[in-house]
Design a protein around this motif. Structure first.
Motif, PDB file in Angstrom:
ATOM      1  N   HIS A   1      12.007  11.794  -9.661  1.00 48.96           N
ATOM      2  CA  HIS A   1      11.103  10.650  -9.665  1.00 48.96           C
ATOM      3  C   HIS A   1      10.385  10.496 -11.010  1.00 48.96           C
ATOM      4  O   HIS A   1      10.129  11.475 -11.706  1.00 48.96           O
ATOM      5  CB  HIS A   1      10.044  10.804  -8.574  1.00 48.96           C
ATOM      6  CG  HIS A   1      10.559  10.609  -7.203  1.00 48.96           C
ATOM      7  ND1 HIS A   1      11.186  11.615  -6.499  1.00 48.96           N
ATOM      8  CD2 HIS A   1      10.548   9.518  -6.389  1.00 48.96           C
ATOM      9  CE1 HIS A   1      11.540  11.150  -5.310  1.00 48.96           C
ATOM     10  NE2 HIS A   1      11.171   9.885  -5.215  1.00 48.96           N
TER      11      HIS A   1
ATOM     12  N   ASP B   1       0.795  -1.216   0.000  1.00 46.77           N
ATOM     13  CA  ASP B   1       0.000   0.000   0.000  1.00 46.77           C
ATOM     14  C   ASP B   1       0.836   1.277   0.000  1.00 46.77           C
ATOM     15  O   ASP B   1       0.472   2.266  -0.597  1.00 46.77           O
ATOM     16  CB  ASP B   1      -0.941   0.015   1.206  1.00 46.77           C
ATOM     17  CG  ASP B   1      -1.996  -1.059   1.133  1.00 46.77           C
ATOM     18  OD1 ASP B   1      -2.472  -1.466   2.198  1.00 46.77           O
ATOM     19  OD2 ASP B   1      -2.333  -1.482   0.022  1.00 46.77           O
TER      20      ASP B   1
ATOM     21  N   HIS C   1       2.290   6.425 -13.499  1.00 45.44           N
ATOM     22  CA  HIS C   1       1.433   5.734 -12.530  1.00 45.44           C
ATOM     23  C   HIS C   1       1.972   4.341 -12.220  1.00 45.44           C
ATOM     24  O   HIS C   1       1.939   3.893 -11.069  1.00 45.44           O
ATOM     25  CB  HIS C   1       0.003   5.658 -13.071  1.00 45.44           C
ATOM     26  CG  HIS C   1      -0.940   5.024 -12.127  1.00 45.44           C
ATOM     27  ND1 HIS C   1      -1.296   3.696 -12.219  1.00 45.44           N
ATOM     28  CD2 HIS C   1      -1.591   5.528 -11.054  1.00 45.44           C
ATOM     29  CE1 HIS C   1      -2.124   3.408 -11.236  1.00 45.44           C
ATOM     30  NE2 HIS C   1      -2.330   4.507 -10.522  1.00 45.44           N
ATOM     31  N   ARG C   2       2.499   3.656 -13.212  1.00 45.28           N
ATOM     32  CA  ARG C   2       2.982   2.282 -12.998  1.00 45.28           C
ATOM     33  C   ARG C   2       4.157   2.216 -12.013  1.00 45.28           C
ATOM     34  O   ARG C   2       4.488   1.158 -11.510  1.00 45.28           O
ATOM     35  CB  ARG C   2       3.341   1.615 -14.321  1.00 45.28           C
ATOM     36  CG  ARG C   2       4.582   2.162 -14.976  1.00 45.28           C
ATOM     37  CD  ARG C   2       4.864   1.394 -16.261  1.00 45.28           C
ATOM     38  NE  ARG C   2       6.107   1.800 -16.834  1.00 45.28           N
ATOM     39  CZ  ARG C   2       6.275   2.039 -18.113  1.00 45.28           C
ATOM     40  NH1 ARG C   2       5.276   1.898 -18.952  1.00 45.28           N
ATOM     41  NH2 ARG C   2       7.445   2.391 -18.572  1.00 45.28           N
ATOM     42  N   HIS C   3       4.786   3.357 -11.750  1.00 48.25           N
ATOM     43  CA  HIS C   3       5.895   3.414 -10.794  1.00 48.25           C
ATOM     44  C   HIS C   3       5.442   3.935  -9.434  1.00 48.25           C
ATOM     45  O   HIS C   3       6.268   4.268  -8.593  1.00 48.25           O
ATOM     46  CB  HIS C   3       7.029   4.285 -11.331  1.00 48.25           C
ATOM     47  CG  HIS C   3       7.704   3.690 -12.522  1.00 48.25           C
ATOM     48  ND1 HIS C   3       8.338   4.443 -13.466  1.00 48.25           N
ATOM     49  CD2 HIS C   3       7.851   2.399 -12.924  1.00 48.25           C
ATOM     50  CE1 HIS C   3       8.847   3.660 -14.407  1.00 48.25           C
ATOM     51  NE2 HIS C   3       8.559   2.407 -14.094  1.00 48.25           N
ATOM     52  N   GLY C   4       4.127   4.012  -9.235  1.00 46.09           N
ATOM     53  CA  GLY C   4       3.586   4.430  -7.947  1.00 46.09           C
ATOM     54  C   GLY C   4       3.183   5.886  -7.872  1.00 46.09           C
ATOM     55  O   GLY C   4       2.724   6.350  -6.836  1.00 46.09           O
ATOM     56  N   LYS C   5       3.343   6.629  -8.961  1.00 41.55           N
ATOM     57  CA  LYS C   5       2.955   8.047  -8.988  1.00 41.55           C
ATOM     58  C   LYS C   5       1.446   8.157  -8.878  1.00 41.55           C
ATOM     59  O   LYS C   5       0.704   7.406  -9.490  1.00 41.55           O
ATOM     60  CB  LYS C   5       3.432   8.677 -10.300  1.00 41.55           C
ATOM     61  CG  LYS C   5       2.890  10.053 -10.597  1.00 41.55           C
ATOM     62  CD  LYS C   5       3.645  11.094  -9.846  1.00 41.55           C
ATOM     63  CE  LYS C   5       3.211  12.488 -10.339  1.00 41.55           C
ATOM     64  NZ  LYS C   5       2.876  13.367  -9.249  1.00 41.55           N
TER      65      LYS C   5
ATOM     66  N   ALA D   1       6.395   8.830  -7.135  1.00 39.81           N
ATOM     67  CA  ALA D   1       6.641   7.419  -7.428  1.00 39.81           C
ATOM     68  C   ALA D   1       7.553   6.839  -6.354  1.00 39.81           C
ATOM     69  O   ALA D   1       8.165   7.576  -5.566  1.00 39.81           O
ATOM     70  CB  ALA D   1       7.289   7.281  -8.799  1.00 39.81           C
ATOM     71  N   HIS D   2       7.673   5.526  -6.323  1.00 44.15           N
ATOM     72  CA  HIS D   2       8.595   4.862  -5.406  1.00 44.15           C
ATOM     73  C   HIS D   2       9.994   5.464  -5.593  1.00 44.15           C
ATOM     74  O   HIS D   2      10.389   5.813  -6.709  1.00 44.15           O
ATOM     75  CB  HIS D   2       8.671   3.353  -5.709  1.00 44.15           C
ATOM     76  CG  HIS D   2       7.389   2.632  -5.493  1.00 44.15           C
ATOM     77  ND1 HIS D   2       6.932   2.272  -4.249  1.00 44.15           N
ATOM     78  CD2 HIS D   2       6.461   2.189  -6.382  1.00 44.15           C
ATOM     79  CE1 HIS D   2       5.784   1.631  -4.368  1.00 44.15           C
ATOM     80  NE2 HIS D   2       5.473   1.569  -5.652  1.00 44.15           N
TER      81      HIS D   2
ATOM     82  N   ASN E   1       4.167   3.657  -0.726  1.00 44.74           N
ATOM     83  CA  ASN E   1       5.267   3.777  -1.676  1.00 44.74           C
ATOM     84  C   ASN E   1       6.594   3.625  -0.945  1.00 44.74           C
ATOM     85  O   ASN E   1       6.755   4.081   0.187  1.00 44.74           O
ATOM     86  CB  ASN E   1       5.218   5.116  -2.392  1.00 44.74           C
ATOM     87  CG  ASN E   1       4.282   5.101  -3.571  1.00 44.74           C
ATOM     88  OD1 ASN E   1       3.431   4.223  -3.681  1.00 44.74           O
ATOM     89  ND2 ASN E   1       4.416   6.059  -4.446  1.00 44.74           N
ATOM     90  N   TYR E   2       7.545   2.996  -1.624  1.00 44.91           N
ATOM     91  CA  TYR E   2       8.887   2.779  -1.076  1.00 44.91           C
ATOM     92  C   TYR E   2       9.607   4.116  -0.938  1.00 44.91           C
ATOM     93  O   TYR E   2       9.681   4.889  -1.892  1.00 44.91           O
ATOM     94  CB  TYR E   2       9.678   1.837  -1.990  1.00 44.91           C
ATOM     95  CG  TYR E   2      11.117   1.669  -1.586  1.00 44.91           C
ATOM     96  CD1 TYR E   2      11.465   0.953  -0.454  1.00 44.91           C
ATOM     97  CD2 TYR E   2      12.134   2.257  -2.334  1.00 44.91           C
ATOM     98  CE1 TYR E   2      12.784   0.809  -0.068  1.00 44.91           C
ATOM     99  CE2 TYR E   2      13.460   2.117  -1.967  1.00 44.91           C
ATOM    100  CZ  TYR E   2      13.778   1.398  -0.830  1.00 44.91           C
ATOM    101  OH  TYR E   2      15.089   1.259  -0.454  1.00 44.91           O
TER     102      TYR E   2
END
Length: 98
Positions: A33, A2, A37-41, A47-48, A4-5
């Motif tokens: 960063h 859940d 979206h696929r990187h957590g944005k 993003a992560h 982000n890193y």
């Protein structure tokens, strides 16, 4: 996962490094960063931290707010710089896997 890193030490490795796109070594390089979206944005969420590229202020601006590049060109610029960043981290031993 859940959350982000996040890794402040990893982001701090950008300090005093050259831009991985244009090569500038002008003291403005940051860990930029991904905007995907696929990187957590997400909305107001970066993003992560593992999806970063060392970019100088000029290149970072062109990717985030610039109007000279298309969306695809901005993505390609970031991706190229990201791949060079990861290689640079390993080659300079700033990123060590244990």
């Amino acid at each position: 996962m859940d959350m982000n890193y996040r890794n402040r030490a990893l982001l701090d490795t950008a300090k005093d490094q050259p831009c991985m796109y244009c090569g500038a070594h002008d003291g403005t390089t940051v860990a930029a960063h991904s905007n995907w979206h696929r990187h957590g944005k997400g909305m107001s969420i970066k993003a992560h931290d593992c999806f970063i590229a060392f970019l100088c202020a000029r290149c970072h601006f062109q990717i985030d707010q610039g109007s000279k590049l298309t969306r695809v060109e901005r993505q390609e610029l970031w991706q190229e710089a990201h791949e060079k960043t990861i290689l640079h981290l390993f080659q300079t031993e700033r990123l060590i896997v244990r």
